[in-house]
Design an enzyme around this catalytic site. Structure first.
Site, mmCIF file in Angstrom:
data_model
loop_
_atom_site.group_PDB
_atom_site.id
_atom_site.type_symbol
_atom_site.label_atom_id
_atom_site.label_comp_id
_atom_site.label_asym_id
_atom_site.label_seq_id
_atom_site.Cartn_x
_atom_site.Cartn_y
_atom_site.Cartn_z
ATOM 1 N N LYS A 127 0.936 -1.218 0.074
ATOM 2 C CA LYS A 127 -0.254 0.419 0.059
ATOM 3 C C LYS A 127 0.681 0.772 0.013
ATOM 4 O O LYS A 127 2.074 1.326 0.602
ATOM 5 C CB LYS A 127 -1.018 0.033 0.844
ATOM 6 C CG LYS A 127 -1.872 1.322 1.300
ATOM 7 C CD LYS A 127 -2.950 -0.248 0.369
ATOM 8 C CE LYS A 127 -4.458 0.668 0.125
ATOM 9 N NZ LYS A 127 -5.632 -0.316 -0.321
ATOM 10 N N ASP A 167 -6.942 4.464 -4.813
ATOM 11 C CA ASP A 167 -7.338 3.940 -3.531
ATOM 12 C C ASP A 167 -8.362 5.730 -3.046
ATOM 13 O O ASP A 167 -8.411 6.468 -3.700
ATOM 14 C CB ASP A 167 -6.845 3.601 -2.329
ATOM 15 C CG ASP A 167 -7.139 2.996 -1.174
ATOM 16 O OD1 ASP A 167 -7.859 1.989 -0.899
ATOM 17 O OD2 ASP A 167 -7.485 4.264 -0.249
HETATM 18 P P1 NDP Z 1 -12.618 8.175 -3.672
HETATM 19 O O1 NDP Z 1 -11.888 8.521 -2.799
HETATM 20 O O2 NDP Z 1 -13.075 7.555 -4.422
HETATM 21 O O3 NDP Z 1 -14.342 7.871 -2.404
HETATM 22 C C1 NDP Z 1 -14.329 7.958 -0.768
HETATM 23 C C2 NDP Z 1 -15.729 8.199 0.174
HETATM 24 O O4 NDP Z 1 -15.304 7.926 1.422
HETATM 25 C C3 NDP Z 1 -15.913 9.888 -0.475
HETATM 26 O O5 NDP Z 1 -17.429 9.926 -0.728
HETATM 27 C C4 NDP Z 1 -15.392 10.687 1.048
HETATM 28 O O6 NDP Z 1 -16.168 11.296 0.796
HETATM 29 C C5 NDP Z 1 -15.798 9.658 1.881
HETATM 30 N N1 NDP Z 1 -14.849 9.907 3.064
HETATM 31 C C6 NDP Z 1 -13.051 9.262 3.212
HETATM 32 N N2 NDP Z 1 -12.752 9.563 4.047
HETATM 33 C C7 NDP Z 1 -14.023 9.577 4.892
HETATM 34 C C8 NDP Z 1 -14.231 10.850 6.652
HETATM 35 N N3 NDP Z 1 -13.199 10.266 7.367
HETATM 36 N N4 NDP Z 1 -15.469 10.314 7.207
HETATM 37 C C9 NDP Z 1 -16.620 10.094 6.218
HETATM 38 N N5 NDP Z 1 -15.976 10.251 4.702
HETATM 39 C C10 NDP Z 1 -15.187 9.956 4.170
HETATM 40 O O7 NDP Z 1 -12.582 6.243 -2.409
HETATM 41 P P2 NDP Z 1 -13.267 4.622 -2.914
HETATM 42 O O8 NDP Z 1 -14.355 4.753 -2.720
HETATM 43 O O9 NDP Z 1 -12.076 4.465 -3.963
HETATM 44 O O10 NDP Z 1 -12.653 3.890 -1.329
HETATM 45 C C11 NDP Z 1 -13.235 3.980 0.152
HETATM 46 C C12 NDP Z 1 -12.939 2.774 0.636
HETATM 47 O O11 NDP Z 1 -13.112 1.124 -0.520
HETATM 48 C C13 NDP Z 1 -11.864 3.151 1.335
HETATM 49 O O12 NDP Z 1 -11.954 2.087 2.118
HETATM 50 C C14 NDP Z 1 -10.793 2.587 0.174
HETATM 51 O O13 NDP Z 1 -9.724 1.391 1.016
HETATM 52 C C15 NDP Z 1 -11.532 0.915 -0.166
HETATM 53 N N6 NDP Z 1 -11.642 0.284 -1.345
HETATM 54 C C16 NDP Z 1 -10.731 0.768 -2.597
HETATM 55 C C17 NDP Z 1 -10.735 0.105 -3.598
HETATM 56 C C18 NDP Z 1 -10.470 0.455 -5.157
HETATM 57 O O14 NDP Z 1 -10.563 0.219 -5.961
HETATM 58 N N7 NDP Z 1 -10.721 2.711 -4.906
HETATM 59 C C19 NDP Z 1 -10.205 -1.348 -3.197
HETATM 60 C C20 NDP Z 1 -10.813 -2.034 -2.353
HETATM 61 C C21 NDP Z 1 -11.270 -1.153 -1.289
HETATM 62 P P3 NDP Z 1 -14.829 13.091 0.447
HETATM 63 O O15 NDP Z 1 -15.062 12.752 -0.310
HETATM 64 O O16 NDP Z 1 -16.332 14.485 0.995
HETATM 65 O O17 NDP Z 1 -13.678 12.516 1.183
HETATM 66 O O1 2IT Z 2 -7.645 -1.555 -1.226
HETATM 67 C C1 2IT Z 2 -7.788 -2.274 -2.344
HETATM 68 O O2 2IT Z 2 -8.235 -3.793 -2.633
HETATM 69 C C2 2IT Z 2 -7.391 -1.142 -3.811
HETATM 70 N N1 2IT Z 2 -7.171 0.175 -3.233
HETATM 71 C C3 2IT Z 2 -7.332 -1.618 -4.729
HETATM 72 C C4 2IT Z 2 -6.143 -2.541 -5.151
HETATM 73 C C5 2IT Z 2 -5.268 -2.476 -6.744
HETATM 74 O O3 2IT Z 2 -4.310 -3.048 -6.579
HETATM 75 O O4 2IT Z 2 -6.190 -3.011 -6.861
#
Ligand code: NDP
Ligand code: 2IT
Length: 452
Positions: A127, A167
């Site tokens: 990460k 992420d």
């Molecule tokens: P994005 O940046 O696209 O979206 C994050 C969302 O979560 C936004 O709506 C944001 O709100 C909100 N958020 C972030 N931090 C906070 C906080 N401290 N309190 C409240 N809301 C918060 O990220 P992703 O959708 O990609 O990621 C979301 C989750 O999924 C994370 O935990 C990430 O690690 C996990 N994940 C992501 C993957 C991916 O492929 N992208 C894969 C697997 C897991 P705001 O815009 O207001 O900050």
């Molecule tokens: O938490 C996760 O699995 C991710 N942010 C995606 C990682 C990746 O290499 O696609």
């Protein structure tokens, strides 16, 4: 026999955990879950697997200096934590958010090892990221930051060495800029990042993969647990980013009714079902807060964070059949869990990484709520990242339908394997223990086979 004893296992749970932190939270859960395995197979102690697994292979930390649009010099910290490559090249996302620290990335990197193992694909765990906040920055500033970040990062990554992705705060725009700089520095066109825009090597369906995958996982879990399907059911989703938007989209495809989304400032409750087109426009195009949603749909309720009683989250107070925390770590606590349970929730699926606090998790498990843990349920994103690596390596492009089919198969496979492992270890229905045991065992066995 020379197995880990109860007291040794306890010691690991508390190792380096004098203060409460996210890495300890993640590690303690895993060690508690896998203790039945540690106590029955003496190879793990003999090969010091725990001692080796909880320490990253390397932690890379660097300075990132860049110029904002007013030509002010800005300084941020960049990281890449290469945790374990027993199963394949280091693989895992980059997070750009002001809360990023080494500890946050260590928890995410540790989880990623077991998640990637569960996919059955040849990828190790890593990460990275930065305390840089893309919010409120111009595209040009984001580009300058990404270029400066890559000037350091490129030394440590490669298609067979370490392949970062997105992420929180890192989507197609950021990956595009990072890739552009990598190409410029190295004069190569390598699959060194995943989540790239489609027209220069990205996989179709990578943006959708995590959210869709979490819903596919839930469908399979509900079927195994003989519960009613999602069709026609009210679902709640937190977050309004990549994972949340695509979980909402897939729920709608299946005839479910997702009624919520949230961001760091507030929650939307739209009882008629979320208007996804509007949500995408607000979040993906305009990059604005959810307050605007309620202005366009006055019948929807907008609940600002500060107006909700402290300690609880509005989104988890909405009655639902299935809940999907898709925002961030520890966003669903024991008060929220009680609210969901009292309101009759049947399943909870972690789209985000470790969104559920340990107390809330215990509540769900003790009330026999179907609980899909992040490292299994959100593995669809990294699985499609690996499909992107495969396409890049063979200079080919797969159709949307092919990737979707393979994603669905992968999520169903993970779910069945996790359920079966739980059953084999006497904890039937506990997908947390099933995921931790199945994920750990594969990595541990590879580490034994490879020697030290
Ligand atoms: P994005 O940046 O696209 O979206 C994050 C969302 O979560 C936004 O709506 C944001 O709100 C909100 N958020 C972030 N931090 C906070 C906080 N401290 N309190 C409240 N809301 C918060 O990220 P992703 O959708 O990609 O990621 C979301 C989750 O999924 C994370 O935990 C990430 O690690 C996990 N994940 C992501 C993957 C991916 O492929 N992208 C894969 C697997 C897991 P705001 O815009 O207001 O900050
Ligand atoms: O938490 C996760 O699995 C991710 N942010 C995606 C990682 C990746 O290499 O696609």
């Amino acid at each position: 026999m020379n197995d880990y004893t109860d007291s040794e296992i306890k010691e690991f749970e508390g190792k380096d955990c004098s203060t409460e932190n996210l890495f300890c939270q993640a590690m303690e859960e895993v060690i508690y879950s896998i203790s039945p395995l540690l106590k029955t197979d003496d190879r793990y102690k003999e090969h010091a697997i725990l001692e080796r697994l909880i320490v990253p292979d390397r932690v890379i930390k660097f300075k990132v200096t860049w110029l904002d649009d007013a030509n002010n010099i800005k300084v941020n910290t960049g990281y890449r934590i290469q945790f374990n490559n027993a199963l394949g090249p280091y693989k895992g996302g980059l997070r750009f958010h002001p809360t990023v620290t080494e500890e946050v990335l260590k928890f995410l990197g540790f989880e990623q090892i077991l998640k990637n193992s569960l996919t059955g694909l040849p990828i190790g765990g890593a990460k990275g990221g930065s305390d840089f906040d893309p919010k409120g920055k111009s595209d040009f500033e984001v580009m300058k930051f990404c270029s400066a970040f890559m000037v350091e990062l490129h030394k440590y990554i490669g298609p067979r060495m370490d392949v970062p992705a997105g992420d929180i705060g890192v989507g197609g725009r950021e990956i595009g800029f990072l890739f552009g700089e990598y190409k410029k520095i190295t004069s190569t066109f390598d699959g060194v990042l995943t989540g790239k825009p489609f027209f220069f090597g990205g996989s179709l369906m990578r943006p959708e993969a995590t959210g869709y995958g979490a819903v596919y996982f839930t469908e399979t879990m509900l079927e195994i647990e003989a519960k009613e399907s999602l069709q026609g059911k009210i679902c709640t989703v937190s977050g309004a980013g990549n994972v949340a938007l695509h979980a909402i989209e897939k729920l709608q495809h299946l005839g479910a009714i997702p009624v919520s989304c949230s961001d760091s400032k507030g929650t939307i409750y739209d009882s008629r079902g979320v208007d996804l087109d509007l949500l995408k426009e607000l979040k993906l195009v305009k990059r604005t807060s959810l307050e605007t949603y309620a202005q366009k749909h006055p019948e929807a309720k907008y609940i600002p964070v500060e107006e909700y009683p402290e300690g609880a989250h509005a989104v988890w107070d909405i009655p639902c059949y299935a809940a999907f925390p898709c925002a961030t770590q520890n966003e669903l606590n024991d008060i929220d869990a009680q609210n969901l349970i009292v309101n009759g929730v049947v399943s909870v699926t972690e789209g985000a990484n470790m969104p559920t606090t340990p107390k809330a998790l215990n509540d769900f498990l003790s009330h026999k709520i179907c609980f899909a843990p992040a490292k299994a349920a959100n593995a669809g994103g990294v699985a499609v990242s690996e499909f992107e690596m495969a396409q890049n390596a063979s200079m080919s492009k797969w159709s949307f339908e092919k990737v979707d089919e393979k994603l669905k198969e992968t999520m169903q496979m993970i779910c069945k394997r996790v359920a079966l492992t739980a059953k084999d270890y006497g904890v039937e229905g506990n997908y947390v223990d099933g995921a931790n045991i199945a994920g750990f065992k594969k990595v541990a066995d590879a580490m034994i086979a490879e020697g030290i």
